[in-house]
Write a protein that holds these residues in place. Structure first.
Motif, mmCIF file in Angstrom:
data_model
loop_
_atom_site.group_PDB
_atom_site.id
_atom_site.type_symbol
_atom_site.label_atom_id
_atom_site.label_comp_id
_atom_site.label_asym_id
_atom_site.label_seq_id
_atom_site.Cartn_x
_atom_site.Cartn_y
_atom_site.Cartn_z
ATOM 1 N N ILE A 1 30.542 -10.981 -23.190
ATOM 2 C CA ILE A 1 30.767 -9.636 -23.687
ATOM 3 C C ILE A 1 29.628 -8.770 -23.159
ATOM 4 O O ILE A 1 28.485 -9.239 -23.061
ATOM 5 C CB ILE A 1 30.843 -9.589 -25.230
ATOM 6 N N ALA A 2 29.941 -7.571 -22.775
ATOM 7 C CA ALA A 2 28.945 -6.681 -22.177
ATOM 8 C C ALA A 2 28.917 -5.374 -22.956
ATOM 9 O O ALA A 2 29.900 -4.985 -23.600
ATOM 10 C CB ALA A 2 29.257 -6.405 -20.706
ATOM 11 N N CYS A 3 27.773 -4.697 -22.887
ATOM 12 C CA CYS A 3 27.635 -3.421 -23.578
ATOM 13 C C CYS A 3 26.816 -2.475 -22.722
ATOM 14 O O CYS A 3 26.050 -2.901 -21.851
ATOM 15 C CB CYS A 3 26.982 -3.589 -24.951
ATOM 16 N N ASP A 4 26.995 -1.199 -22.985
ATOM 17 C CA ASP A 4 26.243 -0.203 -22.228
ATOM 18 C C ASP A 4 26.364 1.137 -22.934
ATOM 19 O O ASP A 4 27.300 1.390 -23.698
ATOM 20 C CB ASP A 4 26.773 -0.094 -20.794
ATOM 21 N N PHE A 5 25.385 2.016 -22.664
ATOM 22 C CA PHE A 5 25.394 3.383 -23.146
ATOM 23 C C PHE A 5 25.859 4.312 -22.033
ATOM 24 O O PHE A 5 25.612 4.055 -20.852
ATOM 25 C CB PHE A 5 23.992 3.813 -23.585
ATOM 26 N N PHE A 6 26.523 5.387 -22.389
ATOM 27 C CA PHE A 6 26.752 6.491 -21.462
ATOM 28 C C PHE A 6 26.692 7.786 -22.258
ATOM 29 O O PHE A 6 26.842 7.799 -23.488
ATOM 30 C CB PHE A 6 28.086 6.350 -20.713
ATOM 31 N N THR A 7 26.442 8.869 -21.569
ATOM 32 C CA THR A 7 26.211 10.156 -22.216
ATOM 33 C C THR A 7 27.369 11.113 -21.957
ATOM 34 O O THR A 7 28.035 11.034 -20.920
ATOM 35 C CB THR A 7 24.909 10.788 -21.708
ATOM 36 N N ARG B 1 25.633 -3.385 -10.507
ATOM 37 C CA ARG B 1 26.649 -4.394 -10.178
ATOM 38 C C ARG B 1 26.543 -5.619 -11.059
ATOM 39 O O ARG B 1 27.518 -6.348 -11.219
ATOM 40 C CB ARG B 1 26.498 -4.801 -8.708
ATOM 41 N N ALA B 2 25.367 -5.855 -11.620
ATOM 42 C CA ALA B 2 25.224 -7.006 -12.509
ATOM 43 C C ALA B 2 26.004 -6.810 -13.801
ATOM 44 O O ALA B 2 26.304 -7.781 -14.496
ATOM 45 C CB ALA B 2 23.743 -7.257 -12.810
ATOM 46 N N ASN B 3 26.318 -5.570 -14.147
ATOM 47 C CA ASN B 3 27.147 -5.271 -15.318
ATOM 48 C C ASN B 3 28.347 -4.450 -14.853
ATOM 49 O O ASN B 3 28.671 -3.393 -15.411
ATOM 50 C CB ASN B 3 26.325 -4.492 -16.351
ATOM 51 N N ALA B 4 29.011 -4.956 -13.808
ATOM 52 C CA ALA B 4 30.022 -4.178 -13.103
ATOM 53 C C ALA B 4 31.223 -3.852 -13.980
ATOM 54 O O ALA B 4 31.776 -2.746 -13.899
ATOM 55 C CB ALA B 4 30.470 -4.932 -11.856
ATOM 56 N N ILE B 5 31.678 -4.781 -14.809
ATOM 57 C CA ILE B 5 32.883 -4.552 -15.617
ATOM 58 C C ILE B 5 32.649 -3.438 -16.627
ATOM 59 O O ILE B 5 33.501 -2.566 -16.827
ATOM 60 C CB ILE B 5 33.313 -5.859 -16.294
#
Length: 361
Positions: free
Chosen positions: A177-183, A272-276
């Motif tokens: 499972i991956a997570c990330d922030f965007f603004t 690219r390491a968190n490409a999805i």
């Protein structure tokens, strides 16, 4: 061309003889006039173009003056005159009569075979491929194999320390499972932060939350909410992929470690390491956020929640054979009458910005 060149040389030599027999005063006056005229021409033409006769004349006169006087007399530098001479030598001594054909180029079929072997066998280096080619009867040097792989963008000596990020993510997809922030900037230029999660195996989207001040306590609470939403499926996860953002505090990681999930931090400045997850953010922007104005935090949370339902229940994904994340099987029954518009129903999403299509009941 030759006669005109000889004529110019003779003319210059005669003029030089006349200058020698003239008085010193007339020579000095003429030099002053010529220097002034030359300065005027240089202001008008910063870089004049010289012909072959001009180069020969400057080179011949350079022998009559000391080198330290060249900058004040000649319009060119000593390096320019030397460059003209080197160019003349290179044109004269080309040695075209002594050239012989070199080693013949490698056949395109052999190069294609080298690239094919490298892609079929990621663990093979250029020497291993050379040996396999020799067994097939192709006598190719190891350096040739190296050059062919390098030209194709393939590492001639693959790393032995472990798999690449693409191989790792593909092998561990169902436990990742991956997570990330965007603004997102509102209509009054207020910046909002959105936290999203995505399961690699099913491509299921989980909306963490929207806030204007993403503190460590807020991020940790979103991790707890996700753990509650996943329930028993939390135990099937093995890795959480995230970047090194300082908003992910230690308490955030502890929520996942308590469930047996290992934290994988991506390298700095390596999307690219968190490409999805990066692809998910790009999809959100292209299909929704770039097409509308956001008024406030409540408005953004509402449209993201509505889009998340469309994303998980209807939007097809290539990695799942055009199935949505929450659909395990696809209805492949053909529609009998495509001419009948009632056989397909359109359902607008986000005030008609996105459309869903269903079979008529």
């Amino acid at each position: 061309m030759v006669f005109s060149l000889v004529y110019l040389i003779v003319r210059k030599l005669l003029g030089l003889v006349l200058i020698i027999w003239r008085s010193e005063l007339s020579k000095d006056v003429e030099l002053l006039v010529l220097r002034h005229e030359n300065a005027m021409l240089r202001r008008q033409v910063p870089r004049p173009r010289y012909q072959s006769a001009d180069r020969i004349w400057f080179a011949a006169l350079s022998r009559l003056l000391p080198r330290h006087l060249w900058p004040t007399v000649f319009p060119v530098t000593p390096a320019t005159i030397l460059r003209w001479h080197r160019r003349l030598v290179s044109r004269t001594w080309t040695y075209t009569d002594r050239r012989r054909p070199g080693r013949p180029p490698t056949q395109a079929a052999v190069r294609n075979l080298i690239v094919r072997m490298a892609r079929d066998n990621p663990g093979w280096g250029h020497r291993r491929i050379q040996g396999e080619l020799a067994r097939l009867g192709h006598q190719v040097a190891a350096s040739t194999v190296w050059e062919a792989l390098n030209a194709a963008g393939i590492d001639p000596a693959p790393r032995r320390s472990g798999p690449t990020w693409r191989q790792f993510l593909s092998a561990q997809a169902h436990g990742l499972i991956a997570c990330d922030f965007f603004t997102v900037d509102t209509i009054v230029l207020k910046r909002l932060y959105v936290l999203v999660f995505i399961e690699h195996g099913t491509r299921r989207l989980h909306l963490g939350g929207v806030t204007a001040n993403p503190t460590g306590a807020w991020v940790t609470q979103q991790a707890r909410n996700l753990a509650m939403d996943l329930g028993e499926r939390m135990g099937s996860l093995r890795f959480l992929v995230r970047d090194r953002d300082t908003k992910f505090v230690a308490a955030f990681d502890e929520v996942f470690r308590a469930a047996g999930v290992r934290i994988i931090k991506t390298p700095p400045q390596a999307p690219r390491a968190n490409a999805i997850c990066e692809r998910l953010v790009g999809t959100l922007r292209r299909e929704m956020l770039d097409q509308m104005l956001i008024f406030n935090e409540k408005h953004l949370a509402k449209i993201l929640t509505e889009y998340a339902k469309h994303y998980n229940r209807h939007r097809p994904h290539q990695s799942r054979n055009q199935r949505p994340p929450m659909v395990e099987t696809t209805d492949t029954r053909p529609i009998t009458d495509l001419a009948d518009v009632r056989s397909v129903r359109r359902q607008p999403i986000l005030s008609g910005m996105i459309n869903q299509y269903h079979r008529a009941a």
